[in-house]
Design a protein around this motif. Structure first.
Motif, PDB file in Angstrom:
ATOM      1  N   ARG A 176     -51.531-114.121  61.225  1.00  0.00           N
ATOM      2  CA  ARG A 176     -51.811-114.728  61.330  1.00  0.00           C
ATOM      3  C   ARG A 176     -51.844-116.103  62.021  1.00  0.00           C
ATOM      4  NH1 ARG A 176     -50.805-114.180  54.258  1.00  0.00           N
ATOM      5  NH2 ARG A 176     -51.531-112.235  54.533  1.00  0.00           N
ATOM      6  N   THR A 203     -54.680-105.211  60.191  1.00  0.00           N
ATOM      7  CA  THR A 203     -53.972-107.044  60.363  1.00  0.00           C
ATOM      8  C   THR A 203     -55.435-107.875  60.232  1.00  0.00           C
ATOM      9  OG1 THR A 203     -51.407-106.043  59.942  1.00  0.00           O
ATOM     10  CG2 THR A 203     -52.323-108.675  60.548  1.00  0.00           C
ATOM     11  N   ARG A 255     -57.372-107.633  57.167  1.00  0.00           N
ATOM     12  CA  ARG A 255     -57.104-108.662  56.748  1.00  0.00           C
ATOM     13  C   ARG A 255     -56.969-109.705  56.332  1.00  0.00           C
ATOM     14  NH1 ARG A 255     -53.146-103.188  55.005  1.00  0.00           N
ATOM     15  NH2 ARG A 255     -52.017-104.280  56.972  1.00  0.00           N
ATOM     16  N   THR A 256     -56.398-110.023  57.581  1.00  0.00           N
ATOM     17  CA  THR A 256     -56.393-112.073  58.023  1.00  0.00           C
ATOM     18  C   THR A 256     -57.809-112.862  57.848  1.00  0.00           C
ATOM     19  OG1 THR A 256     -54.445-111.236  58.898  1.00  0.00           O
ATOM     20  CG2 THR A 256     -55.252-113.530  59.378  1.00  0.00           C
TER      21      THR A 256
END
Lengths: 148, 148
Positions: free
Chosen positions: A22, A56, A59-60
Motif C-alpha cells: 500500500r 493487489t 484491490r488497493t
DNA sequence: ATGGTAATGATAATCATTTTCAATAACAAT
DNA sequence: ATTGTTATTGAAAATGATTATCATTACCAT
C-alpha cells in the motif's frame, strides 16, 4: 513493518492495516500527476519491486478510492485511471480528453463560477430527488492541438 | 430494401448503407428513454429478430455515436450505455448516478447558467490549449433515495 | 511472543468489447 | 431489371481488463 508515511494514520483503527504494498502504491501515485491505470502502476512498481502483484494494485486502488484518497477516472480508453487527491493537488480541476490520441489535460478555469453552480445544483438535486451527492465528474471531449 | 425511416437520409451519400439491422437498432433506441447497453439492446431485439448479431449492435452503436445520432455514456457499471439524441430528447441534460444500485436519473436544472458556463469554458479552453471541444460530460455520483 | 484475521499473490475465471473472415446485400451504374 | 463493387453482416475466436478463488503471509492488538 513498512516505513511510516504521511498516509499511515488513515489506515489505523478501522480493521485496516498499513502494509508495504500500500505504501509503495501510494508512492507511485505521488510520483507523477499523470492519470495512471492499474497496469501502468503495476509496470512502474514492478521494475524495482516485482513482488507486488497486479491483483493487489487493483484491490488497493479500489480501497483508496473508497477512502477518498484517490480519484477514479473513466475516460473511456479501456482502462480505469486514478489520480491522487492529496493536499498539493486538492485544487479543483477537470479534464480535457483528446478522443484521438487519449491525451488528458487538467484545467481549472472559471472554478469560482463553476463551484457555485455545482453547489446550487447539488442542493437542488438533493431536494428534488432526495439524492445524496458525493462526487461529480466533468469532462470535455475533443481534439488536441496535434490531432485537430 | 428496409423500410424508410426518419434517419435514412443521414445514411445516404457517404459510402454508408441503410440496412435493416441499423433501422432495427435505431427503433430499439427510440423505444425507451432509458440508457441501454449493447447487450440490453441485443437482448431486446433478439426476442423478435434473432438474426441480428451482437457484433452488429456494437458496430452500429459506434457508428451512430460518431455520426452524433446517439450519445455514449460511461457510467462505470462495466458496460457502455447509449441514449438517443433525437429532437424529442434534444433538451440538454446530465446524469445523476447512484453508486449503490446503478440507477440513473436525468436532470436538467439550472441549464441556462450551466450552458453559459460551459460555453465560456469551452471558448477559454479552445484559446488556451488550442483544443477543439466536441462534447462534454457532466455526471453526479451519489446515493439515491432507496440506497441512502 | 503469538493468535486472529486482514492482506497478499498466483492462477483461473468472467465478461465486455474487438478482430477475423467468409458470406451477404445495398445500391450505383448499366 | 441485372450486374459488379464493396459496405455490411454474423459466427466464432481473440483480446484485454477486471474479479473471484484460495492457500499463504504478515500486520498488530493483546
Amino acid at each position: 513493518m513498512p516505513g511510516k508515511g504521511k498516509w499511515q494514520n488513515r489506515f489505523s483503527g478501522h480493521g485496516r492495516r498499513w502494509t508495504m504494498p500500500r505504501e509503495t502504491i501510494l508512492q507511485q501515485l505521488s510520483r507523477t500527476n499523470k492519470h495512471q491505470s492499474p497496469k501502468e502502476i503495476f509496470l512502474a512498481i514492478n521494475k524495482f519491486n516485482p513482488s507486488i502483484g497486479l491483483t493487489t494494485i487493483y484491490r488497493t486502488l479500489e480501497l483508496l478510492d473508497k477512502m477518498g484518497v484517490i480519484h477514479k477516472l473513466r475516460i473511456g480508453d479501456g482502462q480505469v485511471r486514478y489520480e491522487l487527491r492529496g493536499k498539493e493537488k486538492e485544487y479543483h480541476h477537470h479534464h480535457l480528453i483528446c478522443t484521438s490520441c487519449g491525451k488528458i489535460i487538467d484545467y481549472a478555469d472559471f472554478i469560482d463560477e463553476e463551484m457555485e453552480l455545482i453547489k446550487k445544483t447539488e442542493k437542488a438535486l438533493n431536494k428534488k430527488h432526495n439524492f445524496i451527492i458525493n462526487n461529480h465528474n466533468i469532462e470535455f471531449y475533443g481534439l488536441c492541438e496535434k490531432c485537430r
